[in-house]
Scaffold this motif. Structure first.
Motif, short mmCIF file in Angstrom:
data_model
loop_
_atom_site.label_atom_id
_atom_site.label_comp_id
_atom_site.label_asym_id
_atom_site.label_seq_id
_atom_site.Cartn_x
_atom_site.Cartn_y
_atom_site.Cartn_z
N TYR A 162 0.92 -1.24 0.01
CA TYR A 162 0.09 -0.16 0.06
C TYR A 162 0.94 1.12 -0.20
CZ TYR A 162 -3.69 -3.18 1.64
OH TYR A 162 -4.76 -4.12 1.64
N PHE A 204 1.78 5.28 -0.72
CA PHE A 204 1.39 6.70 -0.45
C PHE A 204 2.44 7.76 -0.95
CE2 PHE A 204 -2.28 5.49 2.16
CZ PHE A 204 -1.95 4.29 2.70
N LYS A 237 -2.92 7.61 -3.08
CA LYS A 237 -2.40 6.33 -2.43
C LYS A 237 -2.67 5.13 -3.71
CE LYS A 237 -6.53 5.54 -0.05
NZ LYS A 237 -7.28 5.29 1.14
N ILE A 247 -3.64 1.16 -3.76
CA ILE A 247 -3.99 0.14 -2.91
C ILE A 247 -4.25 -1.14 -3.82
CG2 ILE A 247 -5.78 -0.71 -1.25
CD1 ILE A 247 -4.55 1.77 -0.40
N SER A 278 2.79 1.64 3.53
CA SER A 278 1.94 1.18 4.91
C SER A 278 2.24 -0.14 5.31
CB SER A 278 0.46 1.59 4.75
OG SER A 278 -0.02 1.01 5.77
N THR A 306 1.50 -3.16 8.26
CA THR A 306 0.46 -3.80 9.46
C THR A 306 1.35 -4.49 10.23
OG1 THR A 306 -1.37 -3.00 8.03
CG2 THR A 306 -1.55 -4.44 10.22
N THR A 307 1.45 -4.24 11.59
CA THR A 307 1.92 -5.34 12.52
C THR A 307 1.07 -4.96 13.74
OG1 THR A 307 3.66 -3.52 13.24
CG2 THR A 307 4.23 -5.35 11.85
N THR A 359 -2.33 -2.54 14.30
CA THR A 359 -2.26 -1.01 13.66
C THR A 359 -1.31 -1.13 12.44
OG1 THR A 359 -0.70 -0.46 14.98
CG2 THR A 359 -3.15 -0.41 15.81
N TYR A 360 -1.24 0.34 11.95
CA TYR A 360 -0.40 0.18 10.89
C TYR A 360 0.43 1.26 10.99
CZ TYR A 360 -3.12 3.63 8.49
OH TYR A 360 -4.05 4.72 8.28
N LYS A 361 1.81 1.30 10.38
CA LYS A 361 2.39 2.47 10.29
C LYS A 361 2.94 2.88 9.10
CE LYS A 361 6.51 -0.36 11.43
NZ LYS A 361 7.70 -0.75 12.40
N TYR A 362 3.70 3.99 8.86
CA TYR A 362 4.23 4.38 7.48
C TYR A 362 5.72 4.17 7.71
CZ TYR A 362 0.01 6.99 5.76
OH TYR A 362 -1.21 7.15 5.12
N PHE A 422 8.72 5.61 5.64
CA PHE A 422 8.86 6.83 4.59
C PHE A 422 10.38 6.85 3.97
CE2 PHE A 422 5.54 9.68 5.27
CZ PHE A 422 4.95 9.58 6.58
#
Lengths: 115, 115
Positions: free
Chosen positions: B32, B34, B49, B51, B94, B96-97, B100-103, B105
């Motif tokens: 994913y 962005f 984004k 997907i 993005s 996911t762990t 929740t997910y984090k970016y 960069f």
């Protein structure tokens, strides 16, 4: 249009002092994040927060860091004893859900300078 | 390890010319992806984004991005640059762990559009 706000915009502190960075996420969002960007480097994930507890934290987020949602609107990042290397731009972000294909909304950042 | 690379620190383009800001990624599974833009003293603003589906994604302010799975790239494009497009651009993936997910960069690319 709703937005994430952060205060202060710039914080200067002495090494060893405690600082609290404040964020007001978008009102109907449930997931909150802190990222930081050391000057000239990439934006790095620090911590995610949901339902009044930490969901995930990075290796940067050591015992000197803590997060809190003290009321229904604020989300804070506390650094207990600042170090020179904590100098960075700190960004707060929020999202409406946990789906990784949905974007996060970022605040303007707080520039922390540790002397 | 998951990573995002933006190989150019700065891109200069004349107003009215097409622009491209490059991004490549290295992730396991379906990415994913962005793009965010940062104007001076502002937070990171979501642009677009990817997907799934159409490889050409359209976003805000006339920007678009092309997802290329074989080249693991997600380059940001605009057919005709404006001086007001001058800003710092970040590519992110993005992940996911822990629910929740984090970016993650890239390092950012400064776009300078010359009048």
């Amino acid at each position: 249009e709703p937005e994430v706000t952060q205060t202060p915009s710039h914080q200067v502190t002495q090494m060893g002092q405690e600082v609290i960075l404040r964020c007001v996420p978008i009102s109907n969002h449930l997931y909150f994040y802190w990222y930081r960007q050391i000057l000239g480097q990439k934006v790095e994930f620090l911590v995610s927060f949901y339902n009044n507890e930490i969901s995930e934290k990075s290796e940067i987020f050591d015992d000197q860091f803590s997060v809190e949602r003290p009321d229904g609107s604020n989300f804070t990042l506390k650094i207990r004893s600042t170090k020179l290397e904590d100098s960075a731009m700190y960004f707060c972000a929020s999202s409406s859900d946990r789906e990784s294909y949905n974007e996060q909304f970022f605040g303007p950042g707080t520039r922390l300078t540790v002397l | 390890a998951q990573s995002v690379a933006q190989p150019e620190d700065q891109v200069n383009v004349a107003e009215g010319n097409p622009l491209t800001v490059k991004c490549t990624y290295s992730v396991s599974g379906n990415p994913y992806l962005f793009w965010y833009v940062q104007y001076p003293n502002r937070g990171l603003q979501f642009l677009l984004k990817y997907i799934t589906g159409d490889n050409l994604v359209k976003g805000s302010y006339g920007f678009e991005a092309e997802f290329n799975k074989s080249q693991t790239s997600f380059h940001l494009k605009k057919p005709s640059a404006l001086v007001s497009d001058s800003a710092l651009y970040f590519c992110a993936v993005s992940r996911t762990t822990s629910g929740t997910y984090k970016y993650i960069f890239g390092t950012g690319t400064r776009l300078k559009v010359l009048a």
